[in-house]
Design an enzyme around this catalytic site. Structure first.
Site, PDB file in Angstrom:
ATOM      1  N   HIS A 161      52.065  34.813  39.391  1.00 24.77           N
ATOM      2  CA  HIS A 161      52.909  33.728  38.892  1.00 24.77           C
ATOM      3  C   HIS A 161      52.483  33.379  37.466  1.00 24.77           C
ATOM      4  CE1 HIS A 161      53.636  32.362  43.291  1.00 24.77           C
ATOM      5  NE2 HIS A 161      54.716  32.977  42.836  1.00 24.77           N
TER       6      HIS A 161
ATOM      7  N   TYR B  47      46.817  32.291  38.140  1.00 22.35           N
ATOM      8  CA  TYR B  47      45.791  32.972  38.923  1.00 22.35           C
ATOM      9  C   TYR B  47      46.215  33.163  40.374  1.00 22.35           C
ATOM     10  CZ  TYR B  47      43.475  31.415  34.708  1.00 22.35           C
ATOM     11  OH  TYR B  47      43.179  31.164  33.394  1.00 22.35           O
ATOM     12  N   HIS B  48      47.374  33.787  40.544  1.00 25.38           N
ATOM     13  CA  HIS B  48      47.890  34.119  41.874  1.00 25.38           C
ATOM     14  C   HIS B  48      48.112  35.629  42.015  1.00 25.38           C
ATOM     15  CE1 HIS B  48      49.866  29.852  42.401  1.00 25.38           C
ATOM     16  NE2 HIS B  48      48.545  29.816  42.433  1.00 25.38           N
ATOM     17  N   PRO B  49      47.159  36.472  41.642  1.00 28.58           N
ATOM     18  CA  PRO B  49      47.405  37.925  41.713  1.00 28.58           C
ATOM     19  C   PRO B  49      47.455  38.421  43.155  1.00 28.58           C
ATOM     20  CG  PRO B  49      45.119  37.518  41.141  1.00 28.58           C
ATOM     21  CD  PRO B  49      45.799  36.173  41.141  1.00 28.58           C
TER      22      PRO B  49
END
Length: 299
Positions: free
Chosen positions: A18, A218-220
């Protein structure tokens, strides 16, 4: 086998994340945001410790909402998440932003210095289901060599279009709604320096702005995608029991197994993955214990 004998391989183009367009800064004429030079005081610390009130109780994230910005989409399914971040800039704010977001110091100084010490906020325009895909690739067969991580943000033009529609929605909310008007909300008139040659607030300006100032939340996910082996593609890494294809005792239990990123924060999905993984491991251990017990002979 020696690790150096294995060929290097990339994760296929499955890395998703995101990203946001950080719209602002907006100033307000009431003390409604968190301004560290004013609010980080002994009195407010006592409020927090003794009665649980005051500005120190806030994380800085004051509101969030989901909207569908596509007028041709009648499903009502949101494509943007808006997050209101009510953190004002203190005296060292421009330098901190430069360090956090890898922007040149002269850019953050010119862009943010005029609103330092004023109540201000940003609104994040976060794309819920990005089309762009990146990858992770081994740099070499040396396990101590850091991998190549290429998120390929905004490689699909549609992602930038959606973020831009989200920015337009933010400006509409701020400029036309009674709530924001009542606190005299105003977008800073200082253009983002790398985009100063384009018409301020035009589509071209915001496209330039997002290209220069895109942030990850930081949504990998996706690089060890779950799926059946050999169906549609060979990119699936784990099966429905989170076991790596071709192995028996190796599992991946984290965000990377998601084939498609969820539309909001991934924390709840990660908790579910962890709980499921724990149950699967415990079930296997119980089965193994029963099998081993059946071979015990008491003489």
């Amino acid at each position: 086998r020696d690790l150096h004998s294995f060929p290097t391989r990339r994760s296929s183009d499955l890395l998703q994340d995101h990203i946001i367009g950080l719209v602002g800064p907006f100033t307000v004429d009431k003390p409604l945001t968190f301004l560290i030079d004013r609010d980080n005081s002994p009195l407010h610390l006592l409020d927090l410790a003794l009665i649980g009130t005051g500005p120190l109780t806030s994380s800085g994230i004051l509101a969030t909402g989901f909207i569908n910005t596509n007028p041709n989409d009648t499903s009502g399914w949101p494509d943007i998440q808006l997050i209101l971040m009510g953190l004002s800039l203190h005296q060292d704010g421009p330098r901190v932003i430069s360090s956090l977001f890898n922007l040149e110091g002269n850019i953050t100084e010119e862009y943010y210095r005029p609103i330092v010490g004023k109540d201000s906020f940003h609104i994040m325009s976060l794309i819920s289901r990005p089309k762009s895909r990146g990858y992770i690739e081994l740099r070499s067969a040396d396990p101590y060599d850091p991998p190549i991580i290429n998120p390929n943000y905004l490689s699909q033009a549609e992602d930038l279009d959606i973020i831009l529609r989200g920015i337009r929605k933010v400006l509409q909310l701020v400029e036309t709604t009674k709530a924001f008007k009542s606190i005299n909300t105003t977008l800073s008139s200082v253009p983002f320096p790398p985009c100063a040659d384009t018409e301020f607030k035009s589509d071209a300006y915001w496209r330039c702005y997002v290209r220069h100032y895109t942030l990850s939340v930081y949504h990998p996910v996706g690089t060890c995608s779950m799926g059946p082996r050999g169906r549609e593609s060979d990119s699936a890494v784990v099966d429905s029991k989170l076991t790596v294809h071709g192995t028996e005792n190796l599992r991946v239990i984290d965000a990377s197994i998601q084939p498609q990123i969820v539309s909001s924060n991934i924390q709840a999905a990660c908790t579910m993955i962890g709980e499921l993984g724990a149950d699967l491991v415990k079930a296997r251990d119980r089965k193994s214990t029963r099998l081993n017990s059946s071979h015990i002979t008491i003489s």
